[in-house]
Write a protein that holds these residues in place. Structure first.
Motif, PDB file in Angstrom:
ATOM      1  N   ARG A 230       1.561   6.957 -11.247  1.00 41.06           N
ATOM      2  CA  ARG A 230       1.698   5.872 -11.157  1.00 41.06           C
ATOM      3  C   ARG A 230       3.034   5.319 -10.155  1.00 41.06           C
ATOM      4  NH1 ARG A 230       0.759   5.252 -16.386  1.00 41.06           N
ATOM      5  NH2 ARG A 230       2.858   4.974 -17.073  1.00 41.06           N
ATOM      6  N   LEU A 261      -0.441  -3.305   2.042  1.00 40.84           N
ATOM      7  CA  LEU A 261       0.148  -3.302   0.692  1.00 40.84           C
ATOM      8  C   LEU A 261       1.491  -4.475   0.842  1.00 40.84           C
ATOM      9  CD1 LEU A 261      -2.173  -1.709  -1.530  1.00 40.84           C
ATOM     10  CD2 LEU A 261      -2.917  -3.651  -0.523  1.00 40.84           C
ATOM     11  N   CYS A 265       2.227  -7.546  -1.159  1.00 39.51           N
ATOM     12  CA  CYS A 265       2.695  -7.428  -2.967  1.00 39.51           C
ATOM     13  C   CYS A 265       3.696  -7.871  -3.746  1.00 39.51           C
ATOM     14  CB  CYS A 265       2.133  -5.805  -2.873  1.00 39.51           C
ATOM     15  SG  CYS A 265       0.247  -5.630  -3.443  1.00 39.51           S
ATOM     16  N   VAL A 309      -1.064  -4.415  -7.721  1.00 41.59           N
ATOM     17  CA  VAL A 309      -2.773  -4.045  -7.232  1.00 41.59           C
ATOM     18  C   VAL A 309      -1.635  -2.919  -5.718  1.00 41.59           C
ATOM     19  CG1 VAL A 309      -4.414  -5.771  -7.282  1.00 41.59           C
ATOM     20  CG2 VAL A 309      -2.499  -5.393  -5.348  1.00 41.59           C
ATOM     21  N   LEU A 310      -0.914  -3.337  -5.932  1.00 42.35           N
ATOM     22  CA  LEU A 310       0.268  -1.801  -4.675  1.00 42.35           C
ATOM     23  C   LEU A 310      -0.080  -1.016  -5.533  1.00 42.35           C
ATOM     24  CD1 LEU A 310       3.420  -1.835  -2.435  1.00 42.35           C
ATOM     25  CD2 LEU A 310       4.235  -2.145  -4.561  1.00 42.35           C
ATOM     26  N   GLU A 311       0.758  -0.190  -4.524  1.00 40.46           N
ATOM     27  CA  GLU A 311      -0.080   1.207  -4.150  1.00 40.46           C
ATOM     28  C   GLU A 311       1.183   1.947  -3.217  1.00 40.46           C
ATOM     29  OE1 GLU A 311      -4.099   2.056  -2.625  1.00 40.46           O
ATOM     30  OE2 GLU A 311      -5.393   0.594  -4.630  1.00 40.46           O
ATOM     31  N   SER A 317      -1.607   3.104  -8.008  1.00 37.33           N
ATOM     32  CA  SER A 317      -0.673   1.307  -7.654  1.00 37.33           C
ATOM     33  C   SER A 317      -0.123   0.880  -8.839  1.00 37.33           C
ATOM     34  CB  SER A 317      -2.212   0.640  -8.330  1.00 37.33           C
ATOM     35  OG  SER A 317      -2.795   0.840  -9.769  1.00 37.33           O
TER      36      SER A 317
END
Length: 346
Positions: A230, A261, A265, A309-311, A317
């Protein structure tokens, strides 16, 4: 019968359909002038297998005529099929102006030299708005011998563009990345550790005018191990500015994050809770982020707000691992809400 032609309505380009009452040979009632239930316009490309989807647009009445106004402009040199109430009634080719190529590929992202084996997406940025319907044949993954990585890219009828059609998102096939799915079991990962590949955008990709690119563009990558963690904002290193200065806020990540992103983000709120007016950009290899204020920092407590939602580049994410191992407790989804806030004092 219907007369179909290029035209304009309300100052916008359109396909004009001039309906005239017609009596069916089997004595059906006439088709009332101007009453059309459904009009669709779709491009026809000779190098694409199957039919392309209909263009997005709207219908407008103009006297007894019906006008189809596209959401995005018609492309010069492209042939379009006009369908009325399910029947193809005309084929129109948009005239092509004699223009020289003027559009370039600005960048191919990620910018990192090494990407994980489970890389999920690639971005291609252009210098001018582009046409739709070309990505499948003009964006490819090749090895160093020039052989295409068959089936590496996700096949879809709907290309993934930003609103301005300047940035194209290219997905590697998720079903080959997620372990346990049939495509992964049968074909394996699209990429292999230690085997370099290139993302190639050839010059045949046409811009919104229907004109090819000025030149092809490519980026070469080495392939490393999988990334299956993560994103943890609490692990980032912040270099914070002092109040009253316009020094930047610098944030260093523990790995490359997703370029698209990152652009939306990360934000910073000031002591009054309002978003700080500033300019932001990602650093080399998308491993860092810098925000520079347009006015001196206010003294007091600030927050770096991270949308959950940042990946990273493998699709992991803040809240979950893209392809998680159900037996690993550390891979369980994190209940982080919609955002994570990191506080600091200027």
């Amino acid at each position: 019968m219907a007369a179909v032609s290029w035209s304009r309505v309300g100052g916008e380009e359109c396909v004009r359909i001039a309906m005239r009452p017609v009596v069916d040979a089997r004595a059906r009632p006439p088709i009332p002038t101007g009453q059309v239930a459904d009009v669709r316009v779709r491009p026809r490309l000779t190098d694409v297998v199957g039919e392309l989807p209909a263009m997005a647009g709207s219908l407008r009445s103009d006297g007894d005529d019906v006008c189809f106004v596209p959401r995005f402009g018609f492309v010069e040199g492209t042939t379009y099929i006009v369908t009325v109430d399910g029947a193809d009634i005309a084929t129109l080719t948009r005239p092509r102006a004699d223009r020289r190529p003027a559009t370039d590929v600005v960048d191919i992202l990620p910018s990192a030299r090494v990407v994980p084996r489970n890389l999920l997406r690639v971005y291609v940025r252009f210098s001018a708005p582009m046409s739709e319907g070309y990505a499948t044949d003009h964006v490819r993954l090749l090895d160093d011998a020039g052989r295409e990585l068959a089936g590496a890219l996700f096949s879809t009828d709907h290309e993934l563009w930003d609103a301005a059609r300047l940035r194209l998102t290219v997905l590697l096939d998720p079903a080959r990345i997620k372990r346990g799915l049939a495509p992964h079991r049968e074909a394996g990962y699209p990429l292999q550790p230690g085997v370099p590949f290139r993302v190639v955008v050839d010059a045949g990709f046409c811009d919104a005018r229907g004109t090819p690119l000025r030149a092809p563009r490519e980026r070469r990558y080495d392939v490393g191990d999988d990334e299956r963690r993560r994103v943890v904002p609490e692990s980032w290193a912040l270099t914070t500015p002092r109040g009253g200065t316009v020094d930047p806020l610098d944030v260093a990540f523990d790995r490359p994050l997703d370029h698209g992103l990152l652009a939306r983000c990360l934000t910073v709120n000031g002591p009054d809770g309002r978003r700080v007016d500033a300019s932001a950009r990602s650093g080399p290899e998308e491993r860092s982020w810098r925000l520079t204020p347009h006015a001196p920092w206010a003294a007091g407590r600030h927050q770096l707000v991270v949308d959950a939602v940042l990946e990273d580049v493998a699709g992991n994410s803040v809240t979950r691992v893209f392809d998680r191992d159900l037996s690993r407790a550390e891979d369980q989804p994190r209940d982080a809400g919609t955002e994570v806030a990191l506080g600091w004092t200027a």
